[in-house]
Structure formats: C-alpha cells, structure tokens
Design a protein around this motif. Structure first.
Motif, PDB file in Angstrom:
ATOM      1  N   ALA A 283      -4.806  14.238  -2.021  1.00  0.00           N
ATOM      2  CA  ALA A 283      -3.387  14.662  -1.748  1.00  0.00           C
ATOM      3  C   ALA A 283      -2.227  14.748  -2.914  1.00  0.00           C
ATOM      4  CB  ALA A 283      -2.707  13.713  -0.535  1.00  0.00           C
ATOM      5  N   PRO A 284      -1.471  15.799  -3.339  1.00  0.00           N
ATOM      6  CA  PRO A 284      -0.797  15.692  -4.125  1.00  0.00           C
ATOM      7  C   PRO A 284       0.434  15.066  -3.979  1.00  0.00           C
ATOM      8  CG  PRO A 284      -0.469  17.878  -3.009  1.00  0.00           C
ATOM      9  CD  PRO A 284      -1.490  17.078  -2.169  1.00  0.00           C
ATOM     10  N   SER A 285       0.482  13.851  -3.684  1.00  0.00           N
ATOM     11  CA  SER A 285       1.443  12.834  -3.139  1.00  0.00           C
ATOM     12  C   SER A 285       1.145  11.538  -3.312  1.00  0.00           C
ATOM     13  CB  SER A 285       2.037  13.208  -1.863  1.00  0.00           C
ATOM     14  OG  SER A 285       2.637  12.219  -1.305  1.00  0.00           O
ATOM     15  N   ALA A 286       1.616  10.772  -4.064  1.00  0.00           N
ATOM     16  CA  ALA A 286       1.425   9.302  -4.184  1.00  0.00           C
ATOM     17  C   ALA A 286       1.919   8.612  -2.731  1.00  0.00           C
ATOM     18  CB  ALA A 286       1.952   8.681  -5.331  1.00  0.00           C
ATOM     19  N   SER A 287       2.957   9.141  -2.453  1.00  0.00           N
ATOM     20  CA  SER A 287       3.647   8.505  -1.323  1.00  0.00           C
ATOM     21  C   SER A 287       3.028   8.585   0.285  1.00  0.00           C
ATOM     22  CB  SER A 287       5.231   9.145  -1.063  1.00  0.00           C
ATOM     23  OG  SER A 287       5.864   8.789   0.044  1.00  0.00           O
ATOM     24  N   CYS A 288       2.204   9.638   0.132  1.00  0.00           N
ATOM     25  CA  CYS A 288       1.555   9.968   1.422  1.00  0.00           C
ATOM     26  C   CYS A 288       0.289   9.167   1.424  1.00  0.00           C
ATOM     27  CB  CYS A 288       1.265  11.590   1.798  1.00  0.00           C
ATOM     28  SG  CYS A 288       2.519  12.350   2.090  1.00  0.00           S
ATOM     29  N   VAL A 289      -0.355   9.101   0.240  1.00  0.00           N
ATOM     30  CA  VAL A 289      -1.521   8.508   0.088  1.00  0.00           C
ATOM     31  C   VAL A 289      -1.495   6.900   0.391  1.00  0.00           C
ATOM     32  CG1 VAL A 289      -3.588   7.645  -1.259  1.00  0.00           C
ATOM     33  CG2 VAL A 289      -2.817  10.151  -1.533  1.00  0.00           C
ATOM     34  N   VAL A 290      -0.319   6.451  -0.133  1.00  0.00           N
ATOM     35  CA  VAL A 290       0.124   5.033  -0.041  1.00  0.00           C
ATOM     36  C   VAL A 290       0.186   4.756   1.519  1.00  0.00           C
ATOM     37  CG1 VAL A 290       2.074   3.568  -0.304  1.00  0.00           C
ATOM     38  CG2 VAL A 290       1.185   4.357  -2.204  1.00  0.00           C
ATOM     39  N   SER A 291       0.952   5.752   2.225  1.00  0.00           N
ATOM     40  CA  SER A 291       1.061   5.484   3.526  1.00  0.00           C
ATOM     41  C   SER A 291      -0.431   5.188   4.391  1.00  0.00           C
ATOM     42  CB  SER A 291       1.565   6.798   4.143  1.00  0.00           C
ATOM     43  OG  SER A 291       1.895   6.553   5.669  1.00  0.00           O
ATOM     44  N   LEU A 292      -1.283   6.281   4.020  1.00  0.00           N
ATOM     45  CA  LEU A 292      -2.852   5.935   4.435  1.00  0.00           C
ATOM     46  C   LEU A 292      -3.318   4.699   4.226  1.00  0.00           C
ATOM     47  CD1 LEU A 292      -4.404   9.534   3.657  1.00  0.00           C
ATOM     48  CD2 LEU A 292      -2.933   8.859   5.448  1.00  0.00           C
ATOM     49  N   ASN A 293      -2.990   3.951   3.080  1.00  0.00           N
ATOM     50  CA  ASN A 293      -3.588   2.829   2.567  1.00  0.00           C
ATOM     51  C   ASN A 293      -3.108   1.739   3.331  1.00  0.00           C
ATOM     52  OD1 ASN A 293      -5.915   2.949   0.698  1.00  0.00           O
ATOM     53  ND2 ASN A 293      -4.726   4.685   0.187  1.00  0.00           N
ATOM     54  N   HIS A 294      -1.675   1.685   3.354  1.00  0.00           N
ATOM     55  CA  HIS A 294      -0.897   0.528   3.690  1.00  0.00           C
ATOM     56  C   HIS A 294      -0.230   0.579   5.050  1.00  0.00           C
ATOM     57  CE1 HIS A 294      -0.741  -1.456  -0.185  1.00  0.00           C
ATOM     58  NE2 HIS A 294      -0.794  -0.132  -0.770  1.00  0.00           N
ATOM     59  N   GLN A 295      -0.484   1.762   5.932  1.00  0.00           N
ATOM     60  CA  GLN A 295       0.310   1.590   7.288  1.00  0.00           C
ATOM     61  C   GLN A 295      -0.507   2.158   8.281  1.00  0.00           C
ATOM     62  OE1 GLN A 295       3.601   4.342   6.054  1.00  0.00           O
ATOM     63  NE2 GLN A 295       4.952   2.866   5.648  1.00  0.00           N
ATOM     64  N   GLN A 296      -1.462   3.107   8.101  1.00  0.00           N
ATOM     65  CA  GLN A 296      -2.229   3.713   9.137  1.00  0.00           C
ATOM     66  C   GLN A 296      -3.078   2.852   9.947  1.00  0.00           C
ATOM     67  OE1 GLN A 296      -4.231   7.457   8.683  1.00  0.00           O
ATOM     68  NE2 GLN A 296      -2.289   8.417   8.630  1.00  0.00           N
ATOM     69  N   GLY A 297      -3.930   1.691   9.149  1.00  0.00           N
ATOM     70  CA  GLY A 297      -4.477   0.840  10.031  1.00  0.00           C
ATOM     71  C   GLY A 297      -3.701  -0.362  10.772  1.00  0.00           C
ATOM     72  N   MET A 298      -2.481  -0.546   9.881  1.00  0.00           N
ATOM     73  CA  MET A 298      -1.778  -1.500  10.624  1.00  0.00           C
ATOM     74  C   MET A 298      -0.933  -0.829  11.998  1.00  0.00           C
ATOM     75  SD  MET A 298       2.026  -1.722  10.754  1.00  0.00           S
ATOM     76  CE  MET A 298       2.705  -1.092   9.139  1.00  0.00           C
ATOM     77  N   VAL A 299      -0.606   0.263  11.863  1.00  0.00           N
ATOM     78  CA  VAL A 299      -0.120   1.256  12.942  1.00  0.00           C
ATOM     79  C   VAL A 299      -0.919   1.175  14.112  1.00  0.00           C
ATOM     80  CG1 VAL A 299       0.745   3.388  14.149  1.00  0.00           C
ATOM     81  CG2 VAL A 299       1.617   2.541  11.589  1.00  0.00           C
ATOM     82  N   ALA A 300      -2.517   1.372  13.935  1.00  0.00           N
ATOM     83  CA  ALA A 300      -3.364   1.570  14.930  1.00  0.00           C
ATOM     84  C   ALA A 300      -3.509   0.066  15.485  1.00  0.00           C
ATOM     85  CB  ALA A 300      -4.710   2.115  14.362  1.00  0.00           C
ATOM     86  N   ARG A 301      -3.643  -0.772  14.797  1.00  0.00           N
ATOM     87  CA  ARG A 301      -3.839  -2.196  15.368  1.00  0.00           C
ATOM     88  C   ARG A 301      -2.588  -2.809  16.328  1.00  0.00           C
ATOM     89  NH1 ARG A 301      -6.436  -2.886  10.385  1.00  0.00           N
ATOM     90  NH2 ARG A 301      -8.593  -3.187  10.520  1.00  0.00           N
TER      91      ARG A 301
END
Length: 266
Positions: free
Chosen positions: A76-94
């Motif tokens: 992805a041409p975006s650090a912000s969005c890749v950070v969201s994948l790593n730091h937020q998506q798993g937490m949101v699903a749990r």
C-alpha cells in the motif's frame, strides 16, 4: 513475485495517480501486480472515531477481498493504512467476538507492506536512479507522516529513496518530527488547532526554498496542499511513489500547486 495492491480508499477516490505510480514501479522491476476486487477501506477512520461496529464490517470486507486473492505479498502506498491493518483490524474483530476474522486479518497484515519498506527491505532497492530509472529534476523537501515515523518506524526509508533519484535537489525539512495537523477526523473536530499546525508546517517548508513537498501519505499531503492553497503559497505536494515512477521518457508533470498527472507506464 505476485504483489497485491491495496490502493486505500483515499488514493482510489482522490489520488489514483499514486496507485498507478506504485504499479509502474513494481512492474518496472518485473513483478506482477494484481488488484483484489471488492477492497475498500482499512477501517482506520471508523476505529479512531470509536465506531467499532461499523469498523468490524469494513475489516470483514478487507479480509474477504484479500483472502480470495492469489499473491505473495501486498503493498500500500500509505504507512497510515498499513499501520491500521497491523494495530487495529485484529483488535476490532476480537471486540466483535470474531476470532477467526481476527486471525485472518493479522495474517494478511503480516504480509502487507508500506511501499518503501517493500522496495528496500524485501526487493533490495537502494538507488532509484540506477535500479528504477527515476528522474525528477526539481528541488524537493519531505514531510514524514506521524504513523510512518512513530508506529511503523520507517525511519528515513522514503526520503532515502527520493535522494537517490536523478536530478533531485533534496532539502531537509526543519522540525521534521512535527505533525502536519491532519490526524484524520482530528482536522474536523479540532479545526483551529489543525489549521495552526498546518500553518507551522508550511513555514518550515518555505524555509527550505523548495516548492515541492513530498510525502508517503496522501492524507497528509492533502492537508498540507489544502493549507497552501488557502494561504496562496506556491507549494506543490507529491507522493514519493510519483517521484520514483518519473523517468526521462515519462516525466511527472508538476503544474502550479497541484501535480495533475502521474508518470506514464514504461
């Protein structure tokens, strides 16, 4: 290598030339780029605003889109969005009680790279002029986004690549570590503070003497560029992927305060 492009919603909607530049760079290196259909957003805006139920639906969509695709790594041409994948998506699903989606989201995030990390850490690109044919004969300064700097720990990867582009005259930005004031919904909820931060960023850009400010997140570049337009400053914002994609044969055309065209395909 087969590489999946996560274009991000803001690039797809407002800066498609950045996605095209990303594809140009990777195809120039001989890689196959695929675009998983159905992808939309990373859910960062929803999470940061506290809308976890809405974010969960977005996370499920991202997992579905990228689980169905055949690829080795994603970019992805975006650090912000890749950070969201790593730091937020798993937490949101749990948070929604969905462990299966959480684990699948974390697996996808684990092989999704911000562009400069993919180029340098995985593909071994250290000299843009020599290895990519990059050419951009302009004075350029660089703004480092907060997510890339503080959470992803990108260091100087993005600016290091820009410095190796033929023709670039690189100007170091004073107070690089200071935020531009965007912060997603922060710029709406705290408009006066955000505007003051953007004004400070513009002053530092002007100190460099460069009329072009590059960066790795179009959200920050949009905020800086919008502030420049508001204050009638002769400053153009350009994503670093566009600079890397620019060549002598297909140069990035920078006109006025907005770069209207991305580099063409080679």
């Amino acid at each position: 290598m087969r590489i999946a492009l996560f274009s991000t919603c803001i690039v797809d909607a407002m800066y498609p030339r950045v996605a095209r530049a990303t594809v140009d760079i990777l195809e120039r290196l001989g890689h196959e780029v695929v675009f998983p259909p159905g992808q939309t957003c990373c859910s960062q805006m929803h999470v940061n605003s506290g809308y976890f139920d809405d974010a969960y639906l977005v996370v499920k969509n991202h997992v579905k889109a990228f689980s169905a695709a055949d690829y080795d790594v994603a970019v992805a041409p975006s650090a912000s969005c890749v950070v969201s994948l790593n730091h937020q998506q798993g937490m949101v699903a749990r948070h929604a009680g969905d462990e299966e989606t959480a684990q699948r989201a974390e697996e996808i995030a684990g092989r999704t790279f911000e562009l400069s990390k993919l180029l340098i850490d995985v593909l071994g690109i250290t000299d843009a002029a020599e290895q990519l044919g990059s050419y951009f004969p302009h004075e350029v300064t660089f703004h480092s986004s907060c997510h890339g700097m503080r959470l992803m720990k990108l260091g100087s990867r993005q600016s290091d690549l820009i410095k190796t582009v033929e023709g670039v005259q690189f100007k170091e930005l004073p107070n690089l570590e200071e935020c531009c004031g965007f912060g997603g919904t922060f710029s709406f909820k705290n408009a006066d503070t955000s505007g003051a931060m953007a004004a400070d960023k513009l002053k530092n850009i002007e100190k460099t003497g460069a009329s072009i400010c590059a960066g790795g997140d179009v959200s920050c570049l949009m905020n800086i560029g919008g502030a420049a337009l508001k204050e009638n400053k002769d400053i153009t914002t350009v994503h670093f992927a566009e600079i890397l994609a620019s060549t002598r044969e297909h140069p990035l055309e920078v006109t006025g305060r907005v770069a209207m065209q991305g580099a063409g395909r080679n």
